[in-house]
Design a protein around this motif. Structure first.
Motif, PDB file in Angstrom:
ATOM      1  N   UNK A   1       1.018  -1.267  -0.001  1.00 19.16           N
ATOM      2  CA  UNK A   1      -0.011  -0.205  -0.108  1.00 19.16           C
ATOM      3  C   UNK A   1       0.836   1.220   0.011  1.00 19.16           C
ATOM      4  N   UNK A   2       1.901   1.383   0.657  1.00 15.79           N
ATOM      5  CA  UNK A   2       2.922   2.357   0.871  1.00 15.79           C
ATOM      6  C   UNK A   2       3.547   2.591  -0.433  1.00 15.79           C
ATOM      7  N   UNK A   3       3.955   1.459  -1.005  1.00  9.04           N
ATOM      8  CA  UNK A   3       4.762   1.682  -2.305  1.00  9.04           C
ATOM      9  C   UNK A   3       3.767   2.219  -3.464  1.00  9.04           C
ATOM     10  N   UNK A   4       2.521   1.631  -3.409  1.00 14.11           N
ATOM     11  CA  UNK A   4       1.648   2.585  -4.383  1.00 14.11           C
ATOM     12  C   UNK A   4       1.248   3.755  -3.987  1.00 14.11           C
ATOM     13  N   UNK A   5       1.354   4.170  -3.120  1.00 11.06           N
ATOM     14  CA  UNK A   5       1.094   5.653  -2.659  1.00 11.06           C
ATOM     15  C   UNK A   5       2.398   6.430  -3.054  1.00 11.06           C
ATOM     16  N   UNK A   6       3.487   5.906  -2.923  1.00 17.64           N
ATOM     17  CA  UNK A   6       4.633   6.546  -3.379  1.00 17.64           C
ATOM     18  C   UNK A   6       4.684   6.499  -4.908  1.00 17.64           C
ATOM     19  N   UNK A   7       4.515   5.638  -5.610  1.00 13.02           N
ATOM     20  CA  UNK A   7       4.484   5.505  -6.812  1.00 13.02           C
ATOM     21  C   UNK A   7       3.316   6.599  -7.335  1.00 13.02           C
ATOM     22  N   UNK A   8       2.421   6.923  -6.951  1.00 15.58           N
ATOM     23  CA  UNK A   8       1.247   7.781  -7.411  1.00 15.58           C
ATOM     24  C   UNK A   8       1.730   9.021  -7.280  1.00 15.58           C
ATOM     25  N   UNK A   9       2.637   9.320  -6.149  1.00 18.48           N
ATOM     26  CA  UNK A   9       2.936  10.731  -5.569  1.00 18.48           C
ATOM     27  C   UNK A   9       4.049  11.045  -6.465  1.00 18.48           C
ATOM     28  N   UNK A  10       4.970  10.109  -6.912  1.00 20.49           N
ATOM     29  CA  UNK A  10       5.978  10.410  -7.832  1.00 20.49           C
ATOM     30  C   UNK A  10       5.381  10.981  -9.218  1.00 20.49           C
TER      31      UNK A  10
END
Length: 478
Positions: A1-10
């Protein structure tokens, strides 16, 4: 979940930057070394990012190339350690199975792969000791003393070899040195304590109890008991040297530490009796009688009494009031009443004592009572026969080996167990069922009790009542 949020933010940041540069194209001109470059702000930014990525990759590649010898060495070293640990494990297993030859074979592998002579020496020494070559084992243990990390284990090995050779002096030296290196090692403390007892170094043993307490080797109750035993042992030496004042001081200190310590109470009361201080002897017996009555204390108390038999009975009655329900209180009162010809008091107390656990001394006292009160030789003979099969009398006896001593001692003379001698009855040996099936009902021809000889008359064989009493008396009393 954290990785997905990080990818979306970048992704959102990149899209925002792209849109922003598209809305604000701008231009930039760079002149350097005679060259001119015209381009948009977006292209310049993209070029800088690409250059940064190239530099990072180049630095990462250089780091890998520069560290490749260390990485290769660690890989090879890991394999060597794995082989060495495997050889060490197999060597220990071979030692446990008793195969010395295979153990020594694995020892050479340990030396080759691990390059640690401590492990090699330890394994070699253990294999040599198992093979019976104590000299070779001793050389390996002595070599281990040269390094601080292995010195303790070398001393432990030399200590065990000395104990096996019954060299107590050398063992004591090794134990002291090992204790200095590891003052809280439980095994070393226990071994050193036993060696100090053997050499009768009571003061050093007392100081060692401080380390034993810190290391939680013994519980509080056991520590108190051992401390009282050691102080009493010092008092024994003082008595032997004629230093009665010092012995009294030490024995009182031991009783203050453990009020139920019968050995110290008997020694102190006996010492007061011997130096003609009867009142203090009776005072010690009275104090100890409250917590730990014994026949040994009772004998000393009666030896210090003066006056007529009735006065002695009154003194004994005063003593037993401190612990009236104990079997020793009933016995000592019965003995005093018997001497004063108080037959009823003697009989009632003997019956109370026998209700708890009938012993040989109970039957002997009853036989004496029958002779003196009723002049009934036949009944007395029957009681003496029962005494021969009854539970044995208590005495100073070792709880470890069962050896009997004439007085209390700190260590058993037979098995050298520390503090095992107590006032106790020996364990009974159960008879073979076949032997019980055919009891020996023959009475002795004559039995001597307190100077009176009771003759065994052949006329009793014709008397049925006498036959019954004799046959019953021959059965083991329970």
């Amino acid at each position: 979940m954290i990785r997905l949020l990080t990818f979306i933010l970048i992704t959102a940041v990149l899209v925002f930057c792209t849109v922003w540069f598209a809305d604000n194209p701008g231009s930039m001109t760079i002149v350097w070394l005679g060259y001119r470059f015209d381009g948009s702000i977006g292209m310049v930014t993209l070029g800088l990012l690409a250059l940064t990525a190239i530099l990072v990759l180049a630095w990462r590649g250089w780091t890998i190339i520069a560290n490749s010898p260390g990485w290769l060495g660690r890989l090879l070293g890991s394999r060597r350690r794995k082989k060495g640990q495997q050889a060490l494990t197999m060597g220990l297993l071979e030692l446990a199975s008793g195969d010395v030859r295979q153990a020594l074979k694995h020892t050479r592998a340990v030396d080759r792969y691990l390059e640690d002579d401590t492990l090699t020496r330890l394994l070699t020494a253990q294999a040599a000791e198992l093979d019976g070559n104590n000299d070779a084992a001793k050389r390996q243990f002595e070599a281990m003393l040269e390094k601080p990390d292995s010195a303790f284990f070398g001393l432990r090995g030399l200590l065990q070899l000395s104990l096996k050779a019954d060299d107590r002096e050398a063992a004591l030296d090794y134990a002291e040195r090992a204790h200095r290196l590891r003052p809280r090692n439980p095994a070393v403390i226990v071994t050193l304590f036993d060696l100090l007892l053997t050499s009768k170094r009571w003061d050093r043993a007392l100081s060692l109890l401080v380390d034993a307490q810190k290391a939680s080797v013994f519980g509080e109750q056991e520590l108190t008991r051992r401390r009282a035993l050691l102080i009493t042992a010092k008092a024994e030496d003082a008595i032997a040297a004629g230093e009665n004042a010092e012995a009294i001081k030490l024995l009182r200190k031991a009783l203050n530490a453990a009020s139920d310590f019968t050995g110290a109470a008997v020694l102190l009361a006996g010492l007061y009796r011997d130096i003609k201080q009867e009142n203090k002897a009776r005072e010690v017996v009275t104090q100890s009688w409250r917590v730990a009555p014994s026949a040994a204390l009772g004998a000393i108390f009666r030896e210090t009494l003066t006056g007529d038999p009735l006065a002695k009975v009154k003194a004994v009655e005063k003593l037993v009031t401190t612990n009236p329900d104990h079997v020793e209180s009933q016995i000592i009162l019965a003995e005093a009443a018997l001497e004063a010809d108080l037959w009823g008091v003697a009989r009632s107390n003997l019956e109370k004592a026998m209700a708890t656990k009938a012993q040989a001394r109970h039957y002997r006292l009853l036989a004496d009572l029958e002779l003196r009160e009723n002049q009934d030789g036949a009944k007395a003979r029957d009681l003496l026969i029962k005494a021969s099969h009854a539970n044995p009398d208590p005495d100073w006896r070792c709880g470890g080996c069962g050896a009997e001593t004439d007085r209390w001692v700190v260590s058993c003379p037979s098995c050298h167990s520390f503090g095992s001698v107590e006032w106790r009855a020996p364990l009974r040996v159960h008879q073979d069922p076949a032997a019980k099936a055919k009891p020996n009902t023959e009475a002795p021809a004559a039995i001597e009790q307190d100077g009176t000889v009771i003759e065994h008359s052949n006329d009793d064989d014709d008397n049925p009542s006498t036959k019954d009493s004799t046959a019953k008396g021959s059965q083991p009393a329970v």
